[in-house]
Design an enzyme around this catalytic site. Structure first.
Site, PDB file in Angstrom:
ATOM      1  N   SER A 175     -17.538  -2.933   2.270  1.00 62.80           N
ATOM      2  CA  SER A 175     -19.013  -3.182   2.691  1.00 62.80           C
ATOM      3  C   SER A 175     -19.699  -1.880   3.121  1.00 62.80           C
ATOM      4  CB  SER A 175     -19.269  -4.412   3.680  1.00 62.80           C
ATOM      5  OG  SER A 175     -18.599  -4.252   4.765  1.00 62.80           O
ATOM      6  N   HIS A 182     -12.335  -9.248   1.335  1.00 61.46           N
ATOM      7  CA  HIS A 182     -12.996  -8.706   2.351  1.00 61.46           C
ATOM      8  C   HIS A 182     -13.514  -9.906   3.273  1.00 61.46           C
ATOM      9  CE1 HIS A 182     -14.903  -5.665   4.441  1.00 61.46           C
ATOM     10  NE2 HIS A 182     -16.066  -5.482   3.692  1.00 61.46           N
ATOM     11  N   HIS A 215      -3.743  -5.964   5.523  1.00 63.41           N
ATOM     12  CA  HIS A 215      -4.831  -5.088   5.642  1.00 63.41           C
ATOM     13  C   HIS A 215      -4.617  -3.977   4.697  1.00 63.41           C
ATOM     14  CE1 HIS A 215      -8.182  -2.592   7.124  1.00 63.41           C
ATOM     15  NE2 HIS A 215      -8.514  -3.917   7.501  1.00 63.41           N
ATOM     16  N   ARG A 218      -8.950  -6.408  16.819  1.00 64.79           N
ATOM     17  CA  ARG A 218     -10.301  -7.246  16.670  1.00 64.79           C
ATOM     18  C   ARG A 218      -9.727  -8.668  16.792  1.00 64.79           C
ATOM     19  NH1 ARG A 218     -13.112  -5.126  11.444  1.00 64.79           N
ATOM     20  NH2 ARG A 218     -10.942  -5.504  10.564  1.00 64.79           N
ATOM     21  N   ASP A 267     -10.198 -11.515  10.432  1.00 67.01           N
ATOM     22  CA  ASP A 267     -10.638 -12.711   9.783  1.00 67.01           C
ATOM     23  C   ASP A 267      -9.630 -14.004  10.314  1.00 67.01           C
ATOM     24  OD1 ASP A 267     -12.896 -11.802   8.607  1.00 67.01           O
ATOM     25  OD2 ASP A 267     -11.596 -11.044   7.072  1.00 67.01           O
TER      26      ASP A 267
HETATM   27  N1  NMX Z   1      -0.769 -12.906   1.443  1.00 68.76           N
HETATM   28  C1  NMX Z   1      -0.100 -12.891   0.269  1.00 68.76           C
HETATM   29  N2  NMX Z   1       0.086 -11.491  -0.127  1.00 68.76           N
HETATM   30  C2  NMX Z   1      -0.489 -10.473   0.211  1.00 68.76           C
HETATM   31  C3  NMX Z   1      -1.147 -10.658   1.442  1.00 68.76           C
HETATM   32  C4  NMX Z   1      -1.497 -11.802   2.065  1.00 68.76           C
HETATM   33  N3  NMX Z   1      -2.125 -11.969   3.238  1.00 68.76           N
HETATM   34  N4  NMX Z   1      -1.624  -9.141   1.735  1.00 68.76           N
HETATM   35  C5  NMX Z   1      -1.238  -8.405   0.682  1.00 68.76           C
HETATM   36  N5  NMX Z   1      -0.529  -9.098  -0.128  1.00 68.76           N
HETATM   37  C6  NMX Z   1       0.031  -8.737  -1.389  1.00 68.76           C
HETATM   38  C7  NMX Z   1      -0.984  -7.964  -2.315  1.00 68.76           C
HETATM   39  O1  NMX Z   1      -1.783  -9.257  -2.958  1.00 68.76           O
HETATM   40  C8  NMX Z   1      -0.352  -7.216  -3.013  1.00 68.76           C
HETATM   41  O2  NMX Z   1       0.464  -8.008  -3.976  1.00 68.76           O
HETATM   42  P1  NMX Z   1       0.490  -7.424  -5.741  1.00 68.76           P
HETATM   43  O3  NMX Z   1       1.470  -6.448  -5.684  1.00 68.76           O
HETATM   44  O4  NMX Z   1       1.287  -8.782  -6.531  1.00 68.76           O
HETATM   45  O5  NMX Z   1      -0.737  -7.198  -6.035  1.00 68.76           O
HETATM   46  C9  NMX Z   1       0.958  -6.687  -2.171  1.00 68.76           C
HETATM   47  O6  NMX Z   1       1.006  -7.781  -1.190  1.00 68.76           O
HETATM   48  C10 NMX Z   1       0.547  -5.399  -1.542  1.00 68.76           C
HETATM   49  O7  NMX Z   1      -0.736  -5.323  -0.998  1.00 68.76           O
HETATM   50  P2  NMX Z   1      -0.833  -4.573   0.226  1.00 68.76           P
HETATM   51  O8  NMX Z   1      -0.790  -3.078  -0.203  1.00 68.76           O
HETATM   52  O9  NMX Z   1      -0.117  -4.877   1.396  1.00 68.76           O
HETATM   53  O10 NMX Z   1      -2.509  -4.821   0.627  1.00 68.76           O
HETATM   54  P3  NMX Z   1      -3.812  -4.110   0.023  1.00 68.76           P
HETATM   55  O11 NMX Z   1      -4.034  -2.985   0.616  1.00 68.76           O
HETATM   56  O12 NMX Z   1      -3.763  -4.126  -1.542  1.00 68.76           O
HETATM   57  O13 NMX Z   1      -4.866  -5.423   0.120  1.00 68.76           O
HETATM   58  C11 NMX Z   1      -5.972  -7.009   1.722  1.00 68.76           C
HETATM   59  C12 NMX Z   1      -5.347  -5.785   1.419  1.00 68.76           C
HETATM   60  C13 NMX Z   1      -6.342  -7.077   2.831  1.00 68.76           C
HETATM   61  C14 NMX Z   1      -6.810  -7.147   0.565  1.00 68.76           C
HETATM   62  C15 NMX Z   1      -4.612  -7.933   1.494  1.00 68.76           C
HETATM   63  O14 NMX Z   1      -3.739  -7.887   2.721  1.00 68.76           O
HETATM   64  C16 NMX Z   1      -5.153  -9.513   1.318  1.00 68.76           C
HETATM   65  O15 NMX Z   1      -5.466  -9.985   0.287  1.00 68.76           O
HETATM   66  N6  NMX Z   1      -5.198 -10.223   2.610  1.00 68.76           N
HETATM   67  C17 NMX Z   1      -5.582 -11.647   2.515  1.00 68.76           C
HETATM   68  C18 NMX Z   1      -7.185 -11.547   2.495  1.00 68.76           C
HETATM   69  C19 NMX Z   1      -7.716 -10.994   3.765  1.00 68.76           C
HETATM   70  O16 NMX Z   1      -7.524 -11.503   4.717  1.00 68.76           O
HETATM   71  N7  NMX Z   1      -8.645 -10.226   3.522  1.00 68.76           N
HETATM   72  C20 NMX Z   1      -9.645  -9.798   4.866  1.00 68.76           C
HETATM   73  C21 NMX Z   1      -9.593  -8.248   5.129  1.00 68.76           C
HETATM   74  C22 NMX Z   1     -10.124  -7.907   6.400  1.00 68.76           C
HETATM   75  N8  NMX Z   1     -11.430  -8.078   6.108  1.00 68.76           N
HETATM   76  O17 NMX Z   1     -12.336  -8.583   6.772  1.00 68.76           O
HETATM   77  O18 NMX Z   1     -11.958  -7.474   4.959  1.00 68.76           O
HETATM   78  C1  MLT Z   2     -13.415  -4.465   7.496  1.00 69.06           C
HETATM   79  O1  MLT Z   2     -13.658  -4.732   8.705  1.00 69.06           O
HETATM   80  O2  MLT Z   2     -13.953  -3.965   6.820  1.00 69.06           O
HETATM   81  C2  MLT Z   2     -12.220  -4.899   7.196  1.00 69.06           C
HETATM   82  O3  MLT Z   2     -11.063  -5.044   7.951  1.00 69.06           O
HETATM   83  C3  MLT Z   2     -11.767  -4.214   5.853  1.00 69.06           C
HETATM   84  C4  MLT Z   2     -11.419  -2.747   5.794  1.00 69.06           C
HETATM   85  O4  MLT Z   2     -11.328  -2.347   6.799  1.00 69.06           O
HETATM   86  O5  MLT Z   2     -10.654  -2.158   4.762  1.00 69.06           O
END
Ligand code: NMX
Ligand code: MLT
Length: 438
Positions: A240, A270, A317, A326, A372
């Site tokens: 964002s 996100h 994350h 947070r 979240d």
């Molecule tokens: N549940 C299942 N699998 C996960 C999760 C999770 N919570 N987090 C990461 N992985 C998987 C990810 O999908 C990836 O799989 P693949 O290789 O099959 O593509 C693998 O682990 C490696 O990912 P990472 O490098 O650890 O994480 P990345 O930096 O790519 O993504 C997020 C970060 C936040 C997108 C990821 O952790 C996620 O999808 N979390 C769940 C959604 C979430 O809570 N998002 C909110 C983030 C905070 N916000 O407010 O923005």
């Molecule tokens: C945020 O607050 O923007 C989320 O934790 C996602 C991020 O920092 O990439």
């Protein structure tokens, strides 16, 4: 001139020579290198943006203007009887890096009040959307619909000067932020409360007025203050903030840029994750048919989610490698104000089990909860049960960070953002050359 504008001008004038000297005298200093995984993998950890408003350390968590979350709460003035600082005080702090005195806070309150009137056509636009439109579409549309009000764009077409651009961006930022509580509350009451709109109470601060227009009694005003502050900024690489910065770098105004940022926040990886967490929790409770949650049945449900090909929302994350401070701040709030809440108890149990499940699965680099994972439970406790609204709250808080950044972007004259893309064939060629060398 308000104390905030005076201080901001002083800070901007002091900062400009630093930025200019870095580019002029040290512009060729190398600070990073980029790997193929980073190019294909979403530019993770590539250092190519700059912001002095916040910095995210993977192990320590966010620092807003150099202060962690508890230090931020402690440093800023609170109105008598309030547990959390006002959004007005926090806005001064984000923009300037200093805590405001009472007079400065009063001025910002007056400034927000002056800019708070939402043009009536915004409500017409929102009423014209189908009722089942997602509230994030409504928020983003409302912001974009006000673009015609932009003082920055007017300045652009009438005697634009680069070194004064920030003043007009600041005006747009103030205009948008001041209107957001009423717009967000309108969306809520229009969509879920049969259009029973509650008008603003200009005597109250940002958080208090928002709670009033939402129709929630104390301590929801403090929930709102806490929530908006912790969601405001997470350095500038998150989707964002980055989307807002990117669009703003074309000299689009704050309406275009922030609306783009909101569209990014609306994605499930996100900000939408907070809605998904609550949805997960409620569906899980429903499946229990009144039975007690146990570590074992939570574990099975989490594995079911993974096996269905979904992520566990609220966990993991892109930068953090520990429990998000947070999340901890919200847990502390819940421990104090709602220790016996059933959803809170379940969220705590998920905190025990999910990191183990994610570690067992072995994919994520960070098995710990992010912001979240806890935010929905507090909203739910205070009666805000329509969880598809939760990302709107995130968006109102995020406005403070991204619009402070946008003001500073124009103050320091950051350039049009335009990274380079390459082809897969080029990557394969460089990969082959590296293999030969090794
Ligand atoms: N549940 C299942 N699998 C996960 C999760 C999770 N919570 N987090 C990461 N992985 C998987 C990810 O999908 C990836 O799989 P693949 O290789 O099959 O593509 C693998 O682990 C490696 O990912 P990472 O490098 O650890 O994480 P990345 O930096 O790519 O993504 C997020 C970060 C936040 C997108 C990821 O952790 C996620 O999808 N979390 C769940 C959604 C979430 O809570 N998002 C909110 C983030 C905070 N916000 O407010 O923005
Ligand atoms: C945020 O607050 O923007 C989320 O934790 C996602 C991020 O920092 O990439």
């Amino acid at each position: 001139m308000t104390k905030l504008i005076e201080k901001l001008r002083e800070k901007i004038e002091a900062q400009r020579p630093h930025t200019a000297a870095l580019v002029k005298e040290h512009g060729d200093v190398v600070i990073d290198h980029v790997t193929i995984s980073q190019v294909v993998g979403g530019a993770r950890d590539v250092k190519c943006l700059v912001s002095d408003i916040s910095y995210l350390d993977p192990l320590e968590g966010i620092r807003l203007r150099g202060k962690n979350i508890p230090e931020t709460f402690a440093a800023l003035p609170k109105a008598p009887g309030n547990e959390y600082p006002s959004v007005e005080a926090f806005w001064y702090f984000l923009l300037t890096g200093e805590a405001p005195d009472e007079e400065a806070v009063a001025e910002i309150k007056a400034e927000f009040k002056y800019h708070a009137k939402v043009p009536p056509y915004v409500f017409d636009v929102l009423r014209a959307l189908p009722k089942d439109t997602h509230p994030m579409v409504m928020l983003s549309t409302a912001v974009l619909s006000m673009q015609r009000e932009s003082k920055f764009t007017h300045f652009y077409h009438h005697g634009f000067k680069k070194d004064r651009a920030w003043e007009y961006m600041y005006e747009d930022a103030t205009d948008i932020i001041a209107k957001l509580p009423e717009i967000a509350a309108f969306i809520y009451r229009h969509k879920y409360k049969g259009g029973d709109i509650i008008g603003p109470d200009p005597k109250q601060d940002f958080g208090g007025n928002f709670a009033h227009m939402m129709g929630f009694p104390k301590p929801y005003d403090d929930v709102a203050r806490m929530y908006f502050i912790i969601h405001s900024d997470h350095e500038v690489g998150n989707v964002s903030a980055h989307a807002t910065h990117l669009v703003g770098s074309t000299l689009s105004d704050a309406y275009y840029a922030f609306s783009a940022g909101l569209n990014g926040l609306a994605g499930p990886l996100h900000g939408l994750a907070n809605q998904e967490v609550l949805e997960w929790v409620l569906k899980f409770q429903e499946k229990l048919h009144g039975a007690e949650p146990t570590e074992e049945n939570v574990r099975v449900a989490l594995w079911d989610t993974l096996n269905e090909g979904h992520v566990i929302p609220g966990y993991g994350h892109a930068v953090l490698r520990r429990t998000d401070p947070r999340y901890e701040a919200q847990l502390q709030f819940a421990q104090k104000h709602m220790p016996d809440d059933a959803v809170f108890k379940l969220v705590q149990m998920i905190y025990i089990v999910a990191p183990k499940v994610l570690t067992e699965q072995g994919k994520t680099k960070n098995p710990w909860p992010n912001v979240d994972a806890a935010s929905g439970m507090i909203q739910y406790h205070y009666g805000l049960r329509e969880y598809d609204f939760y990302t709107v709250l995130f968006g109102v808080g995020r406005a403070l960070g991204v619009l402070a950044n946008l003001t500073w972007d124009r103050a320091l004259g950051y350039a049009l953002e335009r990274p380079k893309s390459v082809t897969t064939e080029m990557l394969e060629k460089w990969a082959a050359e590296a293999t030969v060398k090794a």
